[in-house]
Design an enzyme around this catalytic site. Sequence first.
Site, short mmCIF file in Angstrom:
data_model
loop_
_atom_site.label_atom_id
_atom_site.label_comp_id
_atom_site.label_asym_id
_atom_site.label_seq_id
_atom_site.Cartn_x
_atom_site.Cartn_y
_atom_site.Cartn_z
N ARG A 38 0.80 -1.23 0.00
CA ARG A 38 0.00 0.00 0.00
C ARG A 38 0.83 1.28 0.00
NH1 ARG A 38 -3.70 -1.45 4.98
NH2 ARG A 38 -2.01 -2.94 5.28
N GLY A 103 4.15 -16.15 6.49
CA GLY A 103 3.38 -15.59 7.59
C GLY A 103 4.23 -15.22 8.80
#
Length: 502
Positions: A38, A103
């Site tokens: 982002r 993760g």
Amino acid sequence: MSSPSALSPEPAANSDVATAPAAATVTAIILAAGKGTRMRSARSKLVHPVAGWPMIRHVIAAVREAGATRAAVVLGHEAEAVRAVLPVDELSLSTVVQEPQLGTGHAVRVALDALPHPTPADPADPADPAGGPGVALILYGDMPLVSAATLRALLDLHWRDNYPLSLVSAVVADPRGYGRILRDADGRVVGVKEQKELAPHEEGIAEINCGVYCADLDWLRQTVRALPRHPDGEYYLPDLTPHAVRAGGVGVLGDTDAAEMQGVNDRAQLADADALMRARINRRHMLAGVTIVDPARTYIEPAVRIGADTVIHPNTHLRGETVIGGACAVGPDSEIADSTLLDGATVVRSVVEGGARVGRGCHVGPYAHLRRGAVLEEGAQIGNYAEVKNAVIGPGAVSHHVSYLGDATVGEGTNIGAGTIIANYDGVNKHRTTIGARVFVGSDTVLRAPVTLGDDSRTGAGAVVLRDVAPGQTVAGVPAREIPSAPPLPRQGEGVGGEGNP
Ligand code: UD1
Ligand code: CA
């Protein structure tokens, strides 16, 4: 030159980790492998600056201040670029590359596998109540605002409650996107669930997992291998919680400042974090006796030190390892980078950079540029479009108007007239110029280096000096020649006509 007095304190040392068991080591694990999509950047988000530092440096500073004795940073996306900004000499800092990135739980496992195993646990050791070799303090590299005080509070709670795992939570107005803290009817934590796995009735839970954890290292080493794999292929670190519940419970540091816990995911949050960090730094200086006229328009990097009674005027940038003494005035519209100002110095609308040193009571500006190797000794004055590079300007010497002093030594009390240029570069090499004490350099003089002007010598306006000038001698013209009948030099404070413009 002496060093500045009465500097505002550096961030507190880690000696006040009072409740730490004497033998406990704190190993920080900082997760920094993610992509940061982002930010819409070609660079890792962790190298984007917050208050002038790559954001991950703030996290490392916080864990160090909180008492961590070593740190492992998990890298992945843009690993080399992130590694390049890490302060490898602070803490015993190691890095490990996580590839592929499976993760947050996997990232911690990779970090633990890379860390050298500490000494085996000694449950009989009263200084080691957790029965382990220490704790891991785990957090994310994109949380630049996390404070050492919060991390210390988490460590204190961890040692007090003696659970295998403790974490930080906050209650926020908009919890969407975060993992939520699940509690049973008695309010005990039973787990953490990620947004995408929430049942509809769980969506309203406002208590979020901030992503800061403390875990007993031995327990963590075993448990991180038992984490389940989720349908998205990842191992989630918050899945440690049910294991900890079975092993005794989860410590929760709740009610923390949500702003402090905010991660930086996009450029708007980057600007928010920058403003908050600057406000925090400015406040520290103000409480230590520095006047900051307009904190919203003052930009001070974390390592800068400033003495009491110094005034910082608006639109001033203090960067790098800058040290400013007491009773100085800086700004408006100035930048000081990696440089030192001693007590009582003033800098107005100017740039001082590259390790320059400004002595006591010196005045710089307006519109001066001090570069690498510039040293102003006590009371010297440089301003009005004057540049100094790799030059020592003696006590009380002045260069008030439009000059370039490069690769030079200027003696005490010397006056550099308007428009003086030291021609230090012959196109191939740089050469040094020596100007003695009490020299009067007339306006528009060019000094072709290497050249020496003796003490008490003078040059006439427009002189082009190609050869050394003897002490007391006066030269003028192009090329400059001696004027034997020159009138005596006016004493300090008397007018000097149009020649020198003091
Ligand atoms: C994570 C937590 C969530 C919490 C939130 C707080 C998990 C699964 N969820 O969610 O409970 O509320 O943070 O902000 O942990 N990283 C790696 N390697 C990986 C994946 C991630 O190093 O394989 C790093 C990322 O660079 C990032 C951090 O771990 O710095 C967190 O990862 P991210 O994917 O942003 O987790 P969130 O979804 O924000
Ligand atoms: Ca995140």
